[in-house]
Structures are given as C-alpha cells and as structure tokens.
Motif scaffolding. Structure first.
Motif, PDB file in Angstrom:
ATOM      1  N   GLU A 112       3.401  -0.791   3.512  1.00 25.36           N
ATOM      2  CA  GLU A 112       2.890  -2.153   3.378  1.00 25.36           C
ATOM      3  C   GLU A 112       3.163  -2.941   4.645  1.00 25.36           C
ATOM      4  N   LYS A 172       0.524  -2.191   7.145  1.00 20.73           N
ATOM      5  CA  LYS A 172      -0.781  -2.674   6.707  1.00 20.73           C
ATOM      6  C   LYS A 172      -0.975  -4.138   7.035  1.00 20.73           C
ATOM      7  N   CYS A 173       0.078  -4.918   7.053  1.00 19.86           N
ATOM      8  CA  CYS A 173      -0.021  -6.356   7.299  1.00 19.86           C
ATOM      9  C   CYS A 173       0.630  -6.749   8.616  1.00 19.86           C
ATOM     10  N   CYS A 175       3.109  -9.776   2.798  1.00 24.07           N
ATOM     11  CA  CYS A 175       2.026  -8.876   2.419  1.00 24.07           C
ATOM     12  C   CYS A 175       2.056  -8.667   0.914  1.00 24.07           C
ATOM     13  N   LYS A 176       0.902  -8.823   0.275  1.00 24.64           N
ATOM     14  CA  LYS A 176       0.767  -8.540  -1.161  1.00 24.64           C
ATOM     15  C   LYS A 176       0.004  -7.241  -1.317  1.00 24.64           C
ATOM     16  N   HIS A 177       0.459  -6.412  -2.251  1.00 23.34           N
ATOM     17  CA  HIS A 177      -0.145  -5.104  -2.510  1.00 23.34           C
ATOM     18  C   HIS A 177      -0.689  -5.066  -3.925  1.00 23.34           C
ATOM     19  N   LYS A 178      -1.876  -4.511  -4.080  1.00 23.53           N
ATOM     20  CA  LYS A 178      -2.474  -4.335  -5.405  1.00 23.53           C
ATOM     21  C   LYS A 178      -3.006  -2.910  -5.489  1.00 23.53           C
ATOM     22  N   LYS A 179      -2.669  -2.204  -6.589  1.00 22.11           N
ATOM     23  CA  LYS A 179      -3.115  -0.823  -6.780  1.00 22.11           C
ATOM     24  C   LYS A 179      -3.998  -0.751  -8.015  1.00 22.11           C
ATOM     25  N   TYR A 206      -9.166  -9.399   1.001  1.00 21.71           N
ATOM     26  CA  TYR A 206      -8.149  -8.400   1.339  1.00 21.71           C
ATOM     27  C   TYR A 206      -8.268  -8.032   2.802  1.00 21.71           C
ATOM     28  N   GLY A 217      -7.293  -1.820   3.088  1.00 16.21           N
ATOM     29  CA  GLY A 217      -7.178  -1.031   1.868  1.00 16.21           C
ATOM     30  C   GLY A 217      -7.288   0.451   2.160  1.00 16.21           C
ATOM     31  N   ASN A 272      -5.751   1.095  -2.972  1.00 16.97           N
ATOM     32  CA  ASN A 272      -4.579   0.316  -2.584  1.00 16.97           C
ATOM     33  C   ASN A 272      -5.053  -0.797  -1.673  1.00 16.97           C
ATOM     34  N   TYR A 316      -4.374  -4.599   0.325  1.00 20.77           N
ATOM     35  CA  TYR A 316      -3.345  -5.416   0.963  1.00 20.77           C
ATOM     36  C   TYR A 316      -3.934  -6.728   1.421  1.00 20.77           C
TER      37      TYR A 316
END
Length: 112
Positions: free
Chosen positions: A3, A6-7, A17-21, A43, A46, A105, A107
């Motif tokens: 993560e 990614k950010c 950083c926010k993560h969503k799966k 986003y 991803g 995934n 971000y």
C-alpha cells in the motif's frame, strides 16, 4: 506491491492511503459484463486479477478503462493480473461453461 508504494506519489505530510478489496466468482456465459465501475479520479491505482478454472473450456478475458488500459487473458487453470493507474471500470467476458474468480485491489490517497 505494498500500500505504501501504491500511494507513494502523494507528497503531502498528512496524506494517507486507503485500500479497498473486491473479490467474487463468475460463471459464463458473460458477454462483456461490467463487474466494477467508479467515477474518474475516485481511485489513484489498482491491481486487477482474473483466475480461470481448470474446468473451463476456453480463455477468459477482462478489460477496463485505466492508464494503461486493463487487458487480461487467462487460459483454463491460469491467472492473469495487471496494475494500473486511475481505474474506472472492469469488465469480464467468459464463454458458456467457463468459470473462475476475480479480485480487485483499489487504492486512493486521502488527507488525514
């Protein structure tokens, strides 16, 4: 990729950083069925993945709008994945009798 990486392009000291799966299964026939979508800019990045069951008879494909464009293809018993920036859609195409799973995934950068 973590993560944090990614950010990493967020330069503000309070940036988080926010993560969503999102994961699920699919069964064909699917003629370009949209699995996920989001507004532009929602986003920052991803990773998109499809797995095609070994019991499937044909290749499963997935496409999406992002930079670069999402273009996945998995033969029976295989997985394909791709990391992209600014994703806004994800679509799967599978023939009759084909099945498998997908994972997304996502971000996004937010100020804390």
């Amino acid at each position: 990729m973590s993560e944090q990486k990614k950010c990493s392009d967020c330069k503000h000291s309070k940036c988080r950083c926010k993560h969503k799966k999102i994961c699920g299964n699919f069964n064909g026939p699917l003629a370009g069925v949209e699995i996920w979508s989001a507004p532009a800019g929602a986003y920052s990045s991803g990773t998109f993945e499809i797995f095609n069951s070994a019991a499937s008879t044909d290749t499963v494909t997935a496409t999406g709008t992002s930079t670069p464009a999402i273009a996945l293809s998995a033969a029976p018993g295989n997985t394909d994945s791709q990391s992209v920036n600014q994703p806004t859609s994800f679509t799967i195409t599978a023939g009759a009798g084909d099945s498998g799973s997908y994972c997304i995934n996502l971000y996004k950068r937010v100020l804390a």
